[in-house]
Design a protein around this motif. Structure first.
Motif, PDB file in Angstrom:
ATOM      1  N   LEU A 300       0.835  -1.197   0.000  1.00  0.00           N
ATOM      2  CA  LEU A 300       0.000   0.000   0.000  1.00  0.00           C
ATOM      3  C   LEU A 300       0.870   1.248   0.000  1.00  0.00           C
ATOM      4  CD1 LEU A 300      -2.633  -1.054   2.670  1.00  0.00           C
ATOM      5  CD2 LEU A 300      -3.167  -0.426   0.329  1.00  0.00           C
ATOM      6  N   PRO A 301       0.575   2.218  -0.869  1.00  0.00           N
ATOM      7  CA  PRO A 301       1.313   3.486  -0.807  1.00  0.00           C
ATOM      8  C   PRO A 301       0.901   4.270   0.427  1.00  0.00           C
ATOM      9  CG  PRO A 301      -0.478   3.652  -2.385  1.00  0.00           C
ATOM     10  CD  PRO A 301      -0.455   2.218  -1.919  1.00  0.00           C
ATOM     11  N   THR A 302       1.791   5.115   0.904  1.00  0.00           N
ATOM     12  CA  THR A 302       1.481   5.932   2.085  1.00  0.00           C
ATOM     13  C   THR A 302       0.661   7.131   1.635  1.00  0.00           C
ATOM     14  OG1 THR A 302       3.580   5.233   3.049  1.00  0.00           O
ATOM     15  CG2 THR A 302       2.470   7.083   4.092  1.00  0.00           C
ATOM     16  N   ALA A 303      -0.644   6.889   1.461  1.00  0.00           N
ATOM     17  CA  ALA A 303      -1.550   7.925   0.957  1.00  0.00           C
ATOM     18  C   ALA A 303      -2.865   7.842   1.720  1.00  0.00           C
ATOM     19  CB  ALA A 303      -1.796   7.738  -0.539  1.00  0.00           C
ATOM     20  N   SER A 304      -3.329   8.970   2.232  1.00  0.00           N
ATOM     21  CA  SER A 304      -4.592   9.012   2.959  1.00  0.00           C
ATOM     22  C   SER A 304      -5.755   9.089   1.973  1.00  0.00           C
ATOM     23  CB  SER A 304      -4.634  10.220   3.892  1.00  0.00           C
ATOM     24  OG  SER A 304      -4.685  11.424   3.139  1.00  0.00           O
ATOM     25  N   VAL A 305      -6.937   8.718   2.447  1.00  0.00           N
ATOM     26  CA  VAL A 305      -8.125   8.810   1.602  1.00  0.00           C
ATOM     27  C   VAL A 305      -8.367  10.254   1.183  1.00  0.00           C
ATOM     28  CG1 VAL A 305     -10.629   8.463   1.518  1.00  0.00           C
ATOM     29  CG2 VAL A 305      -9.169   6.770   2.645  1.00  0.00           C
ATOM     30  N   ASP A 306      -8.223  11.184   2.116  1.00  0.00           N
ATOM     31  CA  ASP A 306      -8.404  12.602   1.768  1.00  0.00           C
ATOM     32  C   ASP A 306      -7.421  13.032   0.693  1.00  0.00           C
ATOM     33  OD1 ASP A 306     -10.523  13.054   3.470  1.00  0.00           O
ATOM     34  OD2 ASP A 306      -9.261  13.737   5.132  1.00  0.00           O
ATOM     35  N   VAL A 342      -0.829   9.270  -6.502  1.00  0.00           N
ATOM     36  CA  VAL A 342      -0.955   8.690  -7.841  1.00  0.00           C
ATOM     37  C   VAL A 342      -0.958   7.168  -7.753  1.00  0.00           C
ATOM     38  CG1 VAL A 342       0.195   8.423 -10.083  1.00  0.00           C
ATOM     39  CG2 VAL A 342       0.083  10.675  -8.994  1.00  0.00           C
ATOM     40  N   ASP A 343      -0.052   6.626  -6.960  1.00  0.00           N
ATOM     41  CA  ASP A 343       0.010   5.173  -6.787  1.00  0.00           C
ATOM     42  C   ASP A 343      -1.285   4.627  -6.203  1.00  0.00           C
ATOM     43  OD1 ASP A 343       2.557   5.030  -7.798  1.00  0.00           O
ATOM     44  OD2 ASP A 343       3.546   5.042  -5.841  1.00  0.00           O
ATOM     45  N   ALA A 344      -1.873   5.360  -5.260  1.00  0.00           N
ATOM     46  CA  ALA A 344      -3.117   4.906  -4.637  1.00  0.00           C
ATOM     47  C   ALA A 344      -4.252   4.864  -5.656  1.00  0.00           C
ATOM     48  CB  ALA A 344      -3.479   5.821  -3.468  1.00  0.00           C
ATOM     49  N   LEU A 345      -4.384   5.907  -6.465  1.00  0.00           N
ATOM     50  CA  LEU A 345      -5.433   5.929  -7.485  1.00  0.00           C
ATOM     51  C   LEU A 345      -5.243   4.808  -8.494  1.00  0.00           C
ATOM     52  CD1 LEU A 345      -5.775   9.772  -8.155  1.00  0.00           C
ATOM     53  CD2 LEU A 345      -7.325   8.310  -6.847  1.00  0.00           C
ATOM     54  N   ASP A 346      -3.998   4.532  -8.850  1.00  0.00           N
ATOM     55  CA  ASP A 346      -3.710   3.446  -9.785  1.00  0.00           C
ATOM     56  C   ASP A 346      -4.051   2.095  -9.163  1.00  0.00           C
ATOM     57  OD1 ASP A 346      -2.136   2.402 -12.292  1.00  0.00           O
ATOM     58  OD2 ASP A 346      -1.252   1.365 -10.586  1.00  0.00           O
ATOM     59  N   LEU A 347      -3.664   1.897  -7.915  1.00  0.00           N
ATOM     60  CA  LEU A 347      -3.905   0.635  -7.237  1.00  0.00           C
ATOM     61  C   LEU A 347      -5.401   0.341  -7.109  1.00  0.00           C
ATOM     62  CD1 LEU A 347      -2.781  -1.786  -5.619  1.00  0.00           C
ATOM     63  CD2 LEU A 347      -2.750  -0.304  -3.604  1.00  0.00           C
ATOM     64  N   LEU A 348      -6.184   1.382  -6.875  1.00  0.00           N
ATOM     65  CA  LEU A 348      -7.625   1.222  -6.707  1.00  0.00           C
ATOM     66  C   LEU A 348      -8.379   1.138  -8.028  1.00  0.00           C
ATOM     67  CD1 LEU A 348      -7.968   3.809  -3.821  1.00  0.00           C
ATOM     68  CD2 LEU A 348      -8.498   1.370  -3.611  1.00  0.00           C
TER      69      LEU A 348
END
Length: 465
Positions: A300-306, A342-348
């Protein structure tokens, strides 16, 4: 002598002297087939794999990569502070069996001894080398003067600003005249203006031709910093462990001009190398399909939902597609600052990177347009495809006896991650799962419980990338 070298550095530069240390091609440091692993719960945890690298006299080399790519571990292997698990590390052709005698380190956290004065901190390296008291005191004073802290010799670290403390770190490293100066994100703990000033002064000294070291290796996660400083940029990838993804030669005149087309073009090339998931996956012989994801190969990337929600909305307002570098500029940030989002959006499955653009998928557009409750539903469906989130959600729903302790997941993650990485993975998974109402978390007993909300369906496929 050290004192003479530092005195020469203080001499004003003439145009004829404005040359960097001679790049005579001598190999100062070399790794061949370097691997590094740490002990895990059920075996070795790989951090670096198959690193072949040479550091030559007269060059500045930047080790660039995201968190978890092993760049700091590689630096410590080169410095002899961490032994290789296999392969070799040599200094001037001789295998390292301990601390590298030809290197000195500047750390991100300054690493000053708070009970010693500035003068005493700078003298430490010389004292360890057996230099006499009078000579090391004189050399230390010259180094302190060189880095602009004359008058602060008797001050303690607590009396200094962050920038001044890091200057002490540079003086302590340079005073021993190492062959290779090694820096582990030396400017990341400083404010932007202080970092810019200190970085500029360091490079001016390097370009003077009288720098008391023959090469520099700097670890950074900042693309622009790497292009500003380095003659060669080594990009490390991190899936599932650190390996060299690409190497760039920087053929730009010094001092570097940020507005030069070549400067901007190189930043774009390096950025694409850092975000090239398909290329990296192929290099490692791994499938990239969603159904092949595991907890081990999908951190998981270190990215919050906000954070990533805000990024998705910004892209939506730009028509669902935007250049990442332009977006970062508009926000007053570096591209590196938004890579976790960016990584979080890609992963999801909410966005994909196409060349230099971030493009919302059909699902991502729906997510960015939805109200709070609708977006939670869309997010929950997508989050259930992320291995760690799915593991926790499934575990708490299938356990009839009650909550699941966080230690259970820590033990599972210990097979694949270091303790520090485990902390980050669970923090992010907890944030995502709570927002999606997939599970709750009680911090005192460190327990996950099933959320009593509605069940979530599987998400639709990725579309519109």
């Amino acid at each position: 002598m050290v004192l003479d070298a530092l005195r020469r550095l203080r001499t004003p530069r003439t145009p004829a002297a404005g040359l960097p240390p001679v790049a005579d091609g001598e190999v100062l440091l070399e790794t061949v087939g370097l691997t590094k692993s740490y002990a895990g719960a059920d075996g070795e945890l790989p951090v670096l794999s198959g690193i072949d690298l040479r550091i030559r006299a007269g060059e500045v080399v930047a080790l660039l990569g995201k968190s978890g790519s092993g760049k700091s571990t590689l630096l410590r292997c080169l410095a002899g502070l961490v032994p290789a698990s296999s392969g070799s590390v040599t200094y001037r052709g001789a295998p390292l069996t301990g601390a590298n005698p030809g290197t000195a380190m500047v750390f991100q956290t300054f690493a000053l001894l708070p009970w010693l004065t500035v003068q005493q901190n700078v003298e430490l390296g010389l004292e360890a080398k057996g230099v006499g008291a009078a000579e090391r005191a004189a050399s230390a004073r010259q180094a302190i003067d060189l880095i602009g802290l004359d008058g602060f010799e008797s001050a303690y670290p607590k009396e200094l600003s962050g920038g001044m403390r890091q200057r002490v770190g540079f003086a302590r490293a340079l005073v021993v005249e190492p062959d290779v100066l090694m820096m582990d994100e030396p400017f990341s703990a400083l404010d932007v203006l202080t970092a810019e000033n200190l970085r500029g002064e360091l490079m001016e000294l390097w370009e003077s031709g009288q720098f008391p070291t023959r090469a520099i290796v700097v670890v950074t996660h900042n693309i622009e910093e790497a292009v500003l400083m380095a003659d060669r940029i080594v990009v490390l990838g991190s899936r599932p462990y650190g390996m060299i993804r690409e190497v760039f030669d920087v053929d730009l005149a010094r001092p570097r001009d940020r507005t030069h087309p070549g400067f901007e073009a190189l930043i774009d090339q390096v950025y694409r190398a850092m975000t090239g998931r398909q290329k990296e996956a192929r290099a490692q012989g791994r499938a990239t399909a969603v159904d092949k994801r595991t907890v081990a190969n999908t951190p998981l990337p270190t990215a919050s939902v906000d954070g990533f929600s805000g990024l998705a909305e910004m892209v939506l307002h730009r028509g669902g597609r935007c250049d990442l570098a332009d977006l970062a500029d508009d926000l007053g940030l570096e591209v590196d600052d938004i890579l976790p989002q960016v990584d979080a959006l890609d992963l999801l499955g909410f966005a994909a990177v196409s060349d230099d653009d971030l493009v919302l998928t059909e699902t991502g557009t729906t997510y960015a347009q939805a109200d709070v409750q609708q977006s939670k539903t869309v997010f929950a469906r997508a989050a259930l495809q992320v291995p760690l989130v799915k593991l926790i959600a499934t575990s708490v729903r299938t356990r009839s006896e009650g909550p699941v302790r966080a230690g259970f997941f820590r033990d599972l993650l210990a097979h694949h991650y270091t303790s520090e990485q485990i902390d980050r993975q669970l923090e992010t998974a907890t944030d995502w799962g709570r927002y999606a109402e997939l599970y709750s978390y009680d911090a005192d007993p460190q327990e996950y419980r099933a959320d009593e909300g509605e069940e979530h369906e599987e998400p639709p496929g990725r579309a519109g990338a």
